[in-house]
Motif scaffolding. Structure first.
Motif, PDB file in Angstrom:
ATOM      1  N   ASP A   1       0.853  -1.011  -0.032  1.00  7.84           N
ATOM      2  CA  ASP A   1       0.006   0.059  -0.023  1.00  7.84           C
ATOM      3  C   ASP A   1       0.816   1.295  -0.006  1.00  7.84           C
ATOM      4  N   ARG A   2       2.158   1.388  -0.209  1.00  5.67           N
ATOM      5  CA  ARG A   2       3.049   2.223   0.099  1.00  5.67           C
ATOM      6  C   ARG A   2       3.100   3.106  -1.382  1.00  5.67           C
ATOM      7  N   GLU A   3       3.174   4.183  -1.515  1.00  5.49           N
ATOM      8  CA  GLU A   3       3.616   4.969  -2.721  1.00  5.49           C
ATOM      9  C   GLU A   3       4.886   4.776  -3.184  1.00  5.49           C
ATOM     10  N   MET A   4       5.043   4.050  -4.425  1.00  3.53           N
ATOM     11  CA  MET A   4       6.352   4.031  -4.987  1.00  3.53           C
ATOM     12  C   MET A   4       6.868   5.352  -5.691  1.00  3.53           C
ATOM     13  N   PRO A   5       8.244   5.306  -5.875  1.00  4.94           N
ATOM     14  CA  PRO A   5       8.875   6.251  -6.463  1.00  4.94           C
ATOM     15  C   PRO A   5       8.274   6.318  -7.967  1.00  4.94           C
ATOM     16  N   THR A   6       8.098   7.620  -8.599  1.00  4.45           N
ATOM     17  CA  THR A   6       7.675   7.633 -10.177  1.00  4.45           C
ATOM     18  C   THR A   6       8.015   6.684 -10.976  1.00  4.45           C
ATOM     19  N   GLY A   7       7.250   5.888 -11.881  1.00  5.21           N
ATOM     20  CA  GLY A   7       7.490   5.012 -12.727  1.00  5.21           C
ATOM     21  C   GLY A   7       7.944   3.678 -12.203  1.00  5.21           C
ATOM     22  N   TRP A   8       7.879   3.511 -11.039  1.00  7.40           N
ATOM     23  CA  TRP A   8       8.276   2.142 -10.243  1.00  7.40           C
ATOM     24  C   TRP A   8       7.119   1.496  -9.634  1.00  7.40           C
ATOM     25  N   ASP A   9       6.810   0.264  -9.727  1.00  3.28           N
ATOM     26  CA  ASP A   9       5.992  -0.514  -8.770  1.00  3.28           C
ATOM     27  C   ASP A   9       6.758  -1.309  -7.886  1.00  3.28           C
ATOM     28  N   VAL A  10       5.744  -1.840  -6.798  1.00  3.86           N
ATOM     29  CA  VAL A  10       6.401  -2.532  -5.724  1.00  3.86           C
ATOM     30  C   VAL A  10       7.132  -3.575  -6.194  1.00  3.86           C
ATOM     31  N   THR A  11       6.614  -4.269  -7.386  1.00  2.00           N
ATOM     32  CA  THR A  11       7.447  -5.579  -7.812  1.00  2.00           C
ATOM     33  C   THR A  11       8.953  -5.163  -8.304  1.00  2.00           C
ATOM     34  N   SER A  12       9.124  -3.914  -8.882  1.00  2.00           N
ATOM     35  CA  SER A  12      10.381  -3.732  -9.547  1.00  2.00           C
ATOM     36  C   SER A  12      11.165  -2.900  -8.522  1.00  2.00           C
ATOM     37  N   VAL A  13      10.764  -2.532  -7.488  1.00  2.00           N
ATOM     38  CA  VAL A  13      11.296  -1.909  -6.506  1.00  2.00           C
ATOM     39  C   VAL A  13      11.918  -3.030  -5.579  1.00  2.00           C
ATOM     40  N   THR A  14      11.113  -4.047  -5.565  1.00  5.89           N
ATOM     41  CA  THR A  14      11.753  -5.541  -4.830  1.00  5.89           C
ATOM     42  C   THR A  14      12.567  -6.020  -5.431  1.00  5.89           C
ATOM     43  N   ARG A  15      12.608  -5.993  -6.798  1.00  4.01           N
ATOM     44  CA  ARG A  15      13.980  -6.744  -7.508  1.00  4.01           C
ATOM     45  C   ARG A  15      15.099  -5.761  -7.443  1.00  4.01           C
ATOM     46  N   LEU A  16      14.841  -4.389  -7.505  1.00  3.19           N
ATOM     47  CA  LEU A  16      16.060  -3.435  -7.288  1.00  3.19           C
ATOM     48  C   LEU A  16      16.861  -3.794  -5.956  1.00  3.19           C
ATOM     49  N   PHE A  17      15.841  -3.971  -4.658  1.00  2.00           N
ATOM     50  CA  PHE A  17      16.218  -4.261  -3.376  1.00  2.00           C
ATOM     51  C   PHE A  17      16.915  -5.324  -3.282  1.00  2.00           C
ATOM     52  N   VAL A  18      16.816  -6.654  -4.003  1.00  2.00           N
ATOM     53  CA  VAL A  18      17.617  -7.654  -4.047  1.00  2.00           C
ATOM     54  C   VAL A  18      18.994  -7.494  -4.883  1.00  2.00           C
ATOM     55  N   SER A  19      18.779  -6.634  -5.908  1.00  2.00           N
ATOM     56  CA  SER A  19      20.121  -6.323  -6.877  1.00  2.00           C
ATOM     57  C   SER A  19      21.098  -5.524  -5.953  1.00  2.00           C
ATOM     58  N   TYR A  20      20.599  -4.476  -5.084  1.00  2.00           N
ATOM     59  CA  TYR A  20      21.055  -3.639  -4.247  1.00  2.00           C
ATOM     60  C   TYR A  20      21.877  -4.360  -3.300  1.00  2.00           C
ATOM     61  N   GLU A  21      21.337  -5.364  -2.664  1.00  2.00           N
ATOM     62  CA  GLU A  21      22.155  -6.239  -1.613  1.00  2.00           C
ATOM     63  C   GLU A  21      23.030  -7.292  -2.474  1.00  2.00           C
ATOM     64  N   ASP A  22      22.811  -7.807  -3.419  1.00  2.00           N
ATOM     65  CA  ASP A  22      23.967  -8.393  -4.463  1.00  2.00           C
ATOM     66  C   ASP A  22      25.017  -7.407  -4.762  1.00  2.00           C
ATOM     67  N   VAL A  23      25.012  -6.198  -5.007  1.00  2.00           N
ATOM     68  CA  VAL A  23      25.888  -5.445  -5.299  1.00  2.00           C
ATOM     69  C   VAL A  23      26.963  -5.277  -4.022  1.00  2.00           C
ATOM     70  N   LYS A  24      26.275  -4.933  -2.792  1.00  2.00           N
ATOM     71  CA  LYS A  24      27.013  -4.696  -1.707  1.00  2.00           C
ATOM     72  C   LYS A  24      27.782  -5.818  -1.288  1.00  2.00           C
ATOM     73  N   THR A  25      27.186  -7.168  -1.554  1.00  2.00           N
ATOM     74  CA  THR A  25      27.985  -8.334  -1.150  1.00  2.00           C
ATOM     75  C   THR A  25      29.089  -8.643  -2.063  1.00  2.00           C
ATOM     76  N   ASP A  26      28.881  -8.448  -3.332  1.00  2.00           N
ATOM     77  CA  ASP A  26      30.035  -8.620  -4.299  1.00  2.00           C
ATOM     78  C   ASP A  26      31.254  -7.832  -4.017  1.00  2.00           C
ATOM     79  N   ARG A  27      30.899  -6.581  -3.619  1.00  2.00           N
ATOM     80  CA  ARG A  27      32.136  -5.461  -3.251  1.00  2.00           C
ATOM     81  C   ARG A  27      32.510  -5.453  -2.018  1.00  2.00           C
ATOM     82  N   GLY A  28      31.741  -6.454  -0.967  1.00  2.00           N
ATOM     83  CA  GLY A  28      32.431  -6.451   0.325  1.00  2.00           C
ATOM     84  C   GLY A  28      31.985  -4.965   0.864  1.00  2.00           C
TER      85      GLY A  28
END
Length: 717
Positions: free
Chosen positions: A161-188
């Motif tokens: 029920d949260r308002e998402m950033p312009t042009g994004w929906d909750v599914t795409s933000v969720t995918r970005l969240f996963v990718s963001y955590e992966d980037v951090k892990t890869d770079r330590g």
């Protein structure tokens, strides 16, 4: 008088009650300006001096490095050393670094302070494109998820029920969240939220480490408790380990960071979790005048009345029982302890340009020297506050046109600015030289060193990067002057560099001379003698995306925070239109309905100008040299555009500037307070021969003619 009696001396009855409540859970409800920092630092000092607290086993946490530094400074002044006063993140990071090897092993990951580049990389991996503004919104959304203790697996359901950033929906933000955590892990890398999450995981899974930390810290004090997030609350509970030697301090009416995951629920429900808790209210306001306090109280009480009406409608059956009523706790009613001051001033302006000009004119009046040669209000004690950072541009231009120095707050951290880093490096090199100077010579040496980076005695008459760079360098010069006065002849450039290094480590920026421009959010925890609350229209206050009652309530609290930043003078203004060419369709904020008096200032035309009036207005704003329309305040003040050559004798302008410098030095005020550069140029080009001629020049009023007229006219002959 004993040491302990001395600590309690000067506290009012409620502050003394707080300072002597040393045991068990304690909740201090402290209104704006009621001396909460004084109360809690004296409480810690009293506990240490009476032997109830071990300073080395006491942890005070707050929400900004500046507030933590202020707390440490006050404790030192009270003769208390060894108490840890830190932000949640600083305290957690210190513990994580210490126990990392035992709990996890290997090197501690690098801490990333800014998520922007990582989010851009995460989006690129998903082949998603986004602009920088949206990236900031995405960073905020990920921070909200993590402080709410959500993982990529649990985020999507919780954020449905949260308002998402312009042009994004909750599914795409969720995918970005996963990718963001992966980037951090890869770079330590780890981010600030990871620091708390990882430490919490260690405390939950490593009983030995948890016991060590709980043995180290026995007494806890939490400031600004209304702003804790679920993650911070969970970490606090892990630190306590079931104990209750806890003191929390806060004010639900100052909860303005809900969008980051902060919630006042933990403060409001403190008595439910700790039924035996002692509750203390601080309501004596030592900051603001009675007139300002009355306005602040009225703003909150109006919402209380609305809530009562809503409840009555439900009870009478005129409203659906299922109609949601957000929690609105009874606010603290403040009682001013200061002398009476002027009534808050309200101004309705024709457009944003007229509003900015009105603010600049009022500030010019405030800083003009009085009969004693001193300004009514120092520039550093004036702030212009607004809802969004984008509103600052109009005020930057207006202040520059009036020759007023300013600083932008909430932008890049002071010690992260390129010119500040370069300045400190060059000062360090100067300190190592064989002829390091001391005493009064320090300021001169600092000016010389910083001159190569763009510092000059007079502020540039421009906005943007050049002006910000000068303001930063000038802040270093002002700090050197301040320390030179307080520390005497033995003060050296070496000591200045050491002071700057310590301040940089604690992000304790020096006070910058000039008017402060800041968003309402970034003004939290600060105060000024005079405050201008600008742009108070529907769509900005409350902001347009605040549609639910809980969101509108937060906007009301944000305005309350803005009002309570003012000590003596308060100005509230709103424009009827965005620009002179647009129809005046903006409405003043709904929050002003019960606050605005019948009598108010009207700046600019209150009606839409006709085309003939617009043409007439433009006709009076043309360059006397080439006839082009003058766009900036500085051009209008001088009467010609920047492309036309000057029409004054160089020696006349030099004589005027030399005279101004001597007057400024005599009166101990900045040079622009006497006359701005633009006004001096206008005087030199007009070549006035009488007081009447002087009065025709923009920037020269009756007071300045009376004060400086004879001197200026003498220079014209």
């Amino acid at each position: 008088m004993t040491v302990t009696e001395d600590i309690l001396a000067g506290l009012d009855a409620e502050q003394r009650q707080a300072a002597t409540a040393l045991k068990g859970p304690v909740c201090i409800l402290a209104g704006a300006g009621t001396g909460k920092t004084r109360a809690i630092t004296h409480r810690i000092a009293y506990g240490v001096k009476t032997g109830v607290y071990d300073p080395h086993r006491t942890l005070a946490v707050t929400f900004t490095a500046r507030a933590a530094a202020e707390m440490r400074s006050r404790l030192r002044d009270l003769g208390v050393h060894g108490v840890q006063a830190r932000t949640f993140h600083a305290a957690a990071l210190r513990q994580l670094q210490y126990f990392w090897g035992d709990a996890i092993g290997g090197p501690v990951p690098q801490l990333v302070e800014n998520k922007i580049q990582l989010i851009i990389e995460a989006a690129r991996r998903l082949r998603l494109s986004t602009d920088r503004a949206t990236v900031r919104d995405l960073a905020g959304e990920i921070e909200w998820a993590k402080v709410s203790m959500l993982t990529p697996d649990t985020y999507q359901a919780a954020a449905a029920d949260r308002e998402m950033p312009t042009g994004w929906d909750v599914t795409s933000v969720t995918r970005l969240f996963v990718s963001y955590e992966d980037v951090k892990t890869d770079r330590g890398l780890i981010d600030f939220e990871d620091v708390l999450l990882i430490l919490l995981g260690i405390l939950d899974s490593e009983p030995r480490i948890a016991a060590t930390i709980r043995d180290q810290y026995r007494t806890f004090v939490v400031d600004e408790y209304q702003d804790v997030s679920p993650l911070q609350q969970r970490l606090l509970e892990a630190w306590l380990g079931g104990r209750d030697d806890l003191c929390v301090v806060g004010d639900a009416s100052q909860t303005i960071y809900s969008f980051t995951g902060a919630t006042s629920e933990f403060l409001l429900d403190f008595r439910s979790r700790y039924p035996q808790a002692e509750m203390i209210k601080l309501v004596r306001d030592y900051r603001s005048s009675p007139q300002i306090v009355e306005l602040a109280n009225k703003l909150l009480s109006e919402r209380t009345v609305q809530q009562q009406r809503q409840l009555e409608r439900q009870i009478s059956g005129k409203a659906r029982v299922t109609e949601a009523l957000p929690r609105w706790p009874e606010p603290l009613e403040l009682i001013s302890q200061r002398e009476a001051g002027p009534e808050p001033e309200f101004a309705e302006c024709a457009d944003e340009e007229a509003e900015a000009e009105w603010v600049a004119e009022r500030i010019t009046q405030l800083i003009a020297p009085g009969q004693d040669g001193k300004p009514t209000v120092e520039p550093a004690e004036i702030a212009v506050l607004f809802r969004t950072n984008s509103q600052s541009a109009a005020f930057e231009q207006a202040l520059t046109a009036h020759g007023l120095s300013y600083q932008l707050r909430g932008a890049e951290r002071f010690f992260s600015r390129r010119e500040v880093r370069d300045g400190i490096l060059q000062l360090r090199a100067a300190a190592r030289s064989a002829d390091d100077v001391s005493g009064d010579a320090v300021v001169g040496r600092v000016k010389d060193v910083l001159g190569s980076l763009g510092f000059s005695e007079n502020a540039p008459q421009t906005t943007g990067a050049a002006r910000e760079r000068w303001e930063s360098l000038n802040a270093l010069v002002e700090l050197a002057a301040q320390l030179s006065r307080t520390r005497g002849e033995d003060f050296t450039v070496t000591e200045l560099v050491a002071e700057l290094d310590e301040r940089a480590a604690n992000q304790h920026a020096p006070t910058m001379q000039g008017v402060t421009l800041a968003s309402l959010h970034s003004a939290k925890g600060l105060e000024w003698d005079a405050v201008f609350l600008a742009g108070l229209t529907e769509g900005l206050m409350p902001i347009s995306f605040a549609t639910e009652q809980a969101e509108i309530d937060e906007e009301r609290r944000l305005l309350y925070v803005g009002i309570t930043r003012a000590r003596h003078r308060l100005y509230l203004s709103w424009p009827q239109a965005r620009s002179p060419q647009r129809r005046g369709g903006r409405r003043p904020s709904r929050f002003l309905q019960s606050l605005t008096p019948q009598a108010r200032t009207v700046a600019g035309s209150a009606e839409r100008p006709t085309r003939s009036r617009q043409r007439a207005r433009k006709a009076t704003m043309t360059c006397r040299g080439c006839g082009t329309v003058l766009d900036t305040g500085a051009e209008r003040k001088i009467g010609r555009c920047e492309n036309c050559p000057p029409q004054y004798e160089e020696q006349t302008l030099t004589a005027l500037k030399d005279w101004r410098s001597s007057i400024a030095s005599r009166d101990k005020v900045p040079a622009f307070v006497v006359f701005t550069d633009a006004t001096l140029i206008a005087i030199a080009e007009s070549n006035p021969s009488s007081p009447t001629d002087l009065l025709r020049i923009p920037g020269v009023g009756k007071t300045k003619v009376e004060r400086y007229g004879d001197d200026v006219l003498a220079l014209m002959t």
